[in-house]
Enzyme design. Sequence first.
Site, PDB file in Angstrom:
ATOM      1  N   VAL A 249      -5.072   2.463  -0.548  1.00 23.23           N
ATOM      2  CA  VAL A 249      -4.881   1.726  -1.804  1.00 23.23           C
ATOM      3  C   VAL A 249      -5.300   0.275  -1.625  1.00 23.23           C
ATOM      4  O   VAL A 249      -6.002  -0.293  -2.478  1.00 23.23           O
ATOM      5  CB  VAL A 249      -3.425   1.830  -2.280  1.00 23.23           C
ATOM      6  CG1 VAL A 249      -3.212   0.975  -3.529  1.00 23.23           C
ATOM      7  CG2 VAL A 249      -3.064   3.275  -2.581  1.00 23.23           C
ATOM      8  N   ASP A 250      -4.890  -0.354  -0.533  1.00 22.00           N
ATOM      9  CA  ASP A 250      -5.314  -1.727  -0.275  1.00 22.00           C
ATOM     10  C   ASP A 250      -6.831  -1.827  -0.233  1.00 22.00           C
ATOM     11  O   ASP A 250      -7.429  -2.764  -0.789  1.00 22.00           O
ATOM     12  CB  ASP A 250      -4.747  -2.216   1.064  1.00 22.00           C
ATOM     13  CG  ASP A 250      -3.378  -2.859   0.923  1.00 22.00           C
ATOM     14  OD1 ASP A 250      -3.071  -3.372  -0.159  1.00 22.00           O
ATOM     15  OD2 ASP A 250      -2.621  -2.848   1.902  1.00 22.00           O
ATOM     16  N   MET A 251      -7.473  -0.873   0.443  1.00 18.54           N
ATOM     17  CA  MET A 251      -8.917  -0.972   0.626  1.00 18.54           C
ATOM     18  C   MET A 251      -9.682  -0.703  -0.666  1.00 18.54           C
ATOM     19  O   MET A 251     -10.665  -1.389  -0.970  1.00 18.54           O
ATOM     20  CB  MET A 251      -9.363  -0.048   1.754  1.00 18.54           C
ATOM     21  CG  MET A 251      -8.747  -0.467   3.096  1.00 18.54           C
ATOM     22  SD  MET A 251      -9.346   0.447   4.519  1.00 18.54           S
ATOM     23  CE  MET A 251     -10.958  -0.305   4.741  1.00 18.54           C
TER      24      MET A 251
ATOM     25  N   ASP B  65       0.813  -1.211   0.000  1.00 19.42           N
ATOM     26  CA  ASP B  65       0.000   0.000   0.000  1.00 19.42           C
ATOM     27  C   ASP B  65       0.848   1.265   0.000  1.00 19.42           C
ATOM     28  O   ASP B  65       0.695   2.136  -0.862  1.00 19.42           O
ATOM     29  CB  ASP B  65      -0.929  -0.005   1.216  1.00 19.42           C
ATOM     30  CG  ASP B  65      -1.746   1.257   1.341  1.00 19.42           C
ATOM     31  OD1 ASP B  65      -2.891   1.273   0.868  1.00 19.42           O
ATOM     32  OD2 ASP B  65      -1.242   2.251   1.903  1.00 19.42           O
TER      33      ASP B  65
END
Length: 375
Positions: free
Chosen positions: A173-175, A145
């Site tokens: 970004v991950d989410m 991320d």
Amino acid sequence: MAPTLPNAGALAGCKVIDLSRVLGGPYCTQILADHGADVLKIEPPGGDETRGWGPPFLGETASYFIGVNRNKDGMTLDLSQPAGQELLRHLLADADVLVENFKPGTLEKWGLGYQDLKQAFPALIHCRVSGFGSDGPLGGLPGYDACAQAMCGLMSVNGEADGEATRVGLPVVDMVTGLNAAVAILLALNERVRSELGQFLDITLYDCALSLLHPHAPNYFYSGKAPQRSGNAHPNIAPYETLPTASGPIFLAVGNNRQFAMLAQALDAPALAQDARYATNADRLRNRPALREDLTALLARHDAAALSDRLLRAGVPAAAVQTVEQALAHPHTAHRGMVLEQGDYKGVGSPIKLSRTPATLRKLPPSLAPPAGQP
């Protein structure tokens, strides 16, 4: 997919095999699980590494893991061994979706890549979450991320104007990659109704980070100027930033001239809206330092929470800056069902509200099971 039962969730009957770890993939599969999908989370023998990402812990499991793994069953499996690979193929025989975030090439090495699996399971939807995808200049490299935030420009526009480039304070970004993976799965499930075929879903942190660059990317496309950091101030709108009050900061998000006039009225300064420097958004943007100075003087005698409530009810977007603790304890948070509690478990509820088939809490995050085939 099996027949849907009444009130069992919008994805009831959908079977998902979840080989993913850490955040993007697990967040995706929790979305599916919240809405009724039968999700089996398969971990390596040592478990998802986020089980140890604490403190805080509940028992021996870190809060980080608990936050994105509810409503799933659990199993551990060593996929590097032939027996583990064979068991996975058995589980995929009646599965609708496979979600994984292995480094590109790993499953292929074990004969479990998409090209192999689609021969045996042509209706299977195979979703891979990776850093950069399998090909191209960065293909196959590991992605994280914070690195995606740095590489894709997010850090460059986050932070104070005279400060350093700053990571967004949550793994955005991950989410968003998890969200896009969930959207892709739903699109593929819908298309499969017509074609009766699965497909490969290639979702990368890199692509998803770039997709977040609004309005900075279009600003750059149409001005040719590199976007700069502006703290809490919006690059296109004014006033759209935090300002001090007598009791703490307030965020004003004034999007049009009508709202600006209403703000001026609420601050007992109607002449502000008649000032030629502030007549339009473009004027306010050009004269932002003077506008900020004028608003700061007017706000100095106000309480942030009381004023933001009054402004909201008058139609002016505003909010006192709250802590995480205050946000989770807010009465509207409870009204919206956004905190789930069951025994020792607490979690953030699903933001996806469906009238007939709402999300439900059916299972707590799974404990780490012994490897399949062992007691």
